[in-house]
Design an enzyme around this catalytic site. Structure first.
Site, PDB file in Angstrom:
ATOM      1  N   LYS A  54       0.959  -1.167   0.020  1.00  0.00           N
ATOM      2  CA  LYS A  54       0.088   0.068   0.122  1.00  0.00           C
ATOM      3  C   LYS A  54       0.760   1.299   0.054  1.00  0.00           C
ATOM      4  O   LYS A  54       0.561   2.189  -0.743  1.00  0.00           O
ATOM      5  CB  LYS A  54      -0.893   0.089   1.213  1.00  0.00           C
ATOM      6  CG  LYS A  54      -2.006  -1.104   1.094  1.00  0.00           C
ATOM      7  CD  LYS A  54      -2.638  -1.034   2.444  1.00  0.00           C
ATOM      8  CE  LYS A  54      -3.623  -2.373   2.325  1.00  0.00           C
ATOM      9  NZ  LYS A  54      -4.414  -2.712   3.688  1.00  0.00           N
ATOM     10  N   GLN A  98      -4.088  -1.329   9.936  1.00  0.00           N
ATOM     11  CA  GLN A  98      -4.235  -2.661   9.560  1.00  0.00           C
ATOM     12  C   GLN A  98      -4.815  -3.648  10.441  1.00  0.00           C
ATOM     13  O   GLN A  98      -4.575  -3.645  11.514  1.00  0.00           O
ATOM     14  CB  GLN A  98      -2.827  -3.140   8.930  1.00  0.00           C
ATOM     15  CG  GLN A  98      -2.898  -4.454   8.267  1.00  0.00           C
ATOM     16  CD  GLN A  98      -3.614  -4.575   6.743  1.00  0.00           C
ATOM     17  OE1 GLN A  98      -3.765  -3.340   6.268  1.00  0.00           O
ATOM     18  NE2 GLN A  98      -3.921  -5.794   6.262  1.00  0.00           N
ATOM     19  N   ASP A 121     -10.538   3.274   4.643  1.00  0.00           N
ATOM     20  CA  ASP A 121     -11.003   1.784   4.479  1.00  0.00           C
ATOM     21  C   ASP A 121     -12.608   1.884   4.581  1.00  0.00           C
ATOM     22  O   ASP A 121     -13.094   0.841   4.257  1.00  0.00           O
ATOM     23  CB  ASP A 121     -10.686   1.092   5.933  1.00  0.00           C
ATOM     24  CG  ASP A 121      -9.212   0.453   5.738  1.00  0.00           C
ATOM     25  OD1 ASP A 121      -9.239   0.020   4.608  1.00  0.00           O
ATOM     26  OD2 ASP A 121      -8.576   0.521   6.666  1.00  0.00           O
TER      27      ASP A 121
HETATM   28  N1  GUN Z   1      -7.083  -6.512   6.757  1.00  0.00           N
HETATM   29  C1  GUN Z   1      -7.595  -7.338   5.817  1.00  0.00           C
HETATM   30  N2  GUN Z   1      -8.264  -6.365   4.735  1.00  0.00           N
HETATM   31  C2  GUN Z   1      -8.164  -5.059   5.028  1.00  0.00           C
HETATM   32  C3  GUN Z   1      -8.248  -3.832   4.661  1.00  0.00           C
HETATM   33  O1  GUN Z   1      -8.840  -3.881   3.563  1.00  0.00           O
HETATM   34  N3  GUN Z   1      -7.927  -2.951   5.303  1.00  0.00           N
HETATM   35  C4  GUN Z   1      -7.544  -3.041   6.753  1.00  0.00           C
HETATM   36  N4  GUN Z   1      -7.204  -1.713   7.458  1.00  0.00           N
HETATM   37  N5  GUN Z   1      -7.290  -4.118   7.498  1.00  0.00           N
HETATM   38  C5  GUN Z   1      -7.439  -5.130   6.396  1.00  0.00           C
END
Ligand code: GUN
Length: 303
Positions: A54, A98, A121
Site C-alpha cells: 500500500k 491494518q 477504509d
Molecule cells: N485486513 C484485511 N483487509 C483489510 C483492509 O481492507 N483494511 C484494513 N485496514 N485491514 C485489513
C-alpha cells in the site's frame, strides 16, 4: 470454453494512471498531495506485506506516505493517541489501521477513533451507515467491495436484475458488497443472497448465481459443480497454502496463494473469473488510493 479472466492487475493499473494525472493536476493547482498513513501493529507477515505494498503504491502515485509500524505490545491507549495525532495532522487525508489487531486492543474502539473524514477504509460506523443509505451519501466505499464492483463494471458484466450470491458475511467484504449490489444504480440493482457457515444447501444457492462472489477464507471451497455455466465468479480468497520459489529469484521462497474457488476446474464452467493472485487483491489497493485522493478533494472542495 474457458472463462475470460478478469485481470485486476491490469484494470487496477488503468485506474492508478487516472489517479496519477489527478494528483499532478491538484499538486499544480493547490500545491498539496494526498497523504496516507498506514498503522501496523505487530509483525504478522501477511499484514506487513499488505501495508508495504500500500505504501509503495502511494509513493508511486506521488502521495505523501507514512508507514507507521508499532510493536505488538503497544497499549490501546497509546494506539488511540497515535490515531488522534494523525486525525489532527492536516497533511494526512487517509488513516488506515491494518486489521486484525492484537488481543489487548479493542478493534471497535480503534475504528471509532478514526476521523470519519479520514477513514479511507470505510470501516467507521458513520461510513458504514452512509454506504447503507447509498447514492451521494457514500463517501468512502470499503476498498475490497469497491474494487469488486469496479471489476464487474469494467468487465461489462450486467448486474441489473442479476442473481448475485455472496459467500461470507464479514464486515470487510461480505456485508458491504451485498449492500452495494442491492443499491440502485450502475454496477448494482442486483437480487442479492448472502450465504454463510450456517446456510443450508450452500451449493444450491451458489448454482443459482449469475454473479458469484466468494469471500469465505476457505481454500478451494467452491467446486465447479457449484457454478452456473457462464457465471461471473469473483474470488476474494487469499489463502497462504505453502511456499514456492520466486519468479525473479528462484532461490527465494514466496507464499503460495490459493483462492476460495477451485480455479482450474471453475474456469471451464464460468463465463468470467478472477485469478488469485492478480484479481481482487490489486483492486483493493487501487481503491484505497482512490479513497485517499477523494478525501483530499473533499477537503479542497473540488470534485
Ligand atoms: N485486513 C484485511 N483487509 C483489510 C483492509 O481492507 N483494511 C484494513 N485496514 N485491514 C485489513
Amino acid at each position: 470454453m474457458a472463462a475470460k479472466l478478469i485481470k485486476g492487475t491490469e484494470i487496477g493499473e488503468l485506474i492508478l494512471q487516472e489517479i496519477i494525472s489527478e494528483v499532478a493536476h491538484i499538486k499544480g493547482k493547490y500545491g498539496v498531495v494526498p497523504g496516507l498513513v498506514t498503522i501496523l501493529v505487530g509483525n504478522n507477515p501477511a499484514s506487513l506485506s499488505y501495508v508495504t505494498l500500500k505504501i509503495k503504491t502511494a509513493h508511486r502515485l506521488g502521495f505523501k506516505e507514512v508507514q507507521d509500524n508499532q510493536p505488538a505490545t503497544i497499549s490501546e491507549r497509546d494506539l488511540l493517541a497515535l490515531i488522534d495525532k494523525y486525525n489532527k495532522d492536516d497533511s494526512i487525508h487517509g488513516i488506515l489501521v491494518q486489521l486484525p489487531l492484537p488481543k489487548q486492543i479493542d478493534e471497535k474502539k480503534v475504528i471509532n477513533a478514526i476521523d470519519p473524514d479520514k477513514d479511507v477504509d470505510g470501516f467507521h460506523p458513520v461510513n458504514v451507515g452512509r454506504l447503507m443509505i447509498g447514492g451521494d451519501e457514500v463517501k468512502f466505499p470499503p476498498c475490497t467491495p469497491a474494487g469488486i464492483q469496479e471489476l464487474i463494471i469494467r468487465s461489462g458484466i450486467e448486474t441489473g436484475g442479476a442473481e448475485a450470491v455472496v459467500v461470507g458475511r464479514s464486515n470487510i467484504v461480505g456485508k458491504p458488497i451485498a449492500n452495494m449490489l442491492v443499491q440502485k444504480g450502475r454496477g448494482a440493482d442486483a437480487t442479492v443472497t448472502v450465504v454463510h457457515t450456517k446456510t443450508k444447501n450452500l451449493a444450491d444457492h451458489c448454482r443459482r448465481a449469475d454473479i458469484l462472489i466468494v469471500a469465505a477464507g476457505v481454500p478451494g471451497l467452491v467446486k465447479p459443480e457449484w457454478i452456473k455455466p457462464g457465471a461471473c465468479v469473483i474470488d476474494v480468497g487469499v489463502n497462504r497454502v505453502g511456499e514456492k520459489p520466486s519468479k525473479d529469484d528462484p532461490k527465494r521462497m514466496v507464499p503460495l496463494l490459493k483462492g476460495d474457488v477451485d480455479f482450474e476446474t471453475a474456469r471451464e464452467i464460468a463465463g468470467h473469473i478472477t485469478p488469485v493472485p492478480g484479481g481482487v487483491g490489486p483492486m483493493t489497493i487501487t481503491m484505497l488510493m482512490k479513497n485517499t485522493l477523494k478525501s483530499l478533494k473533499c477537503r479542497l472542495g473540488v470534485q
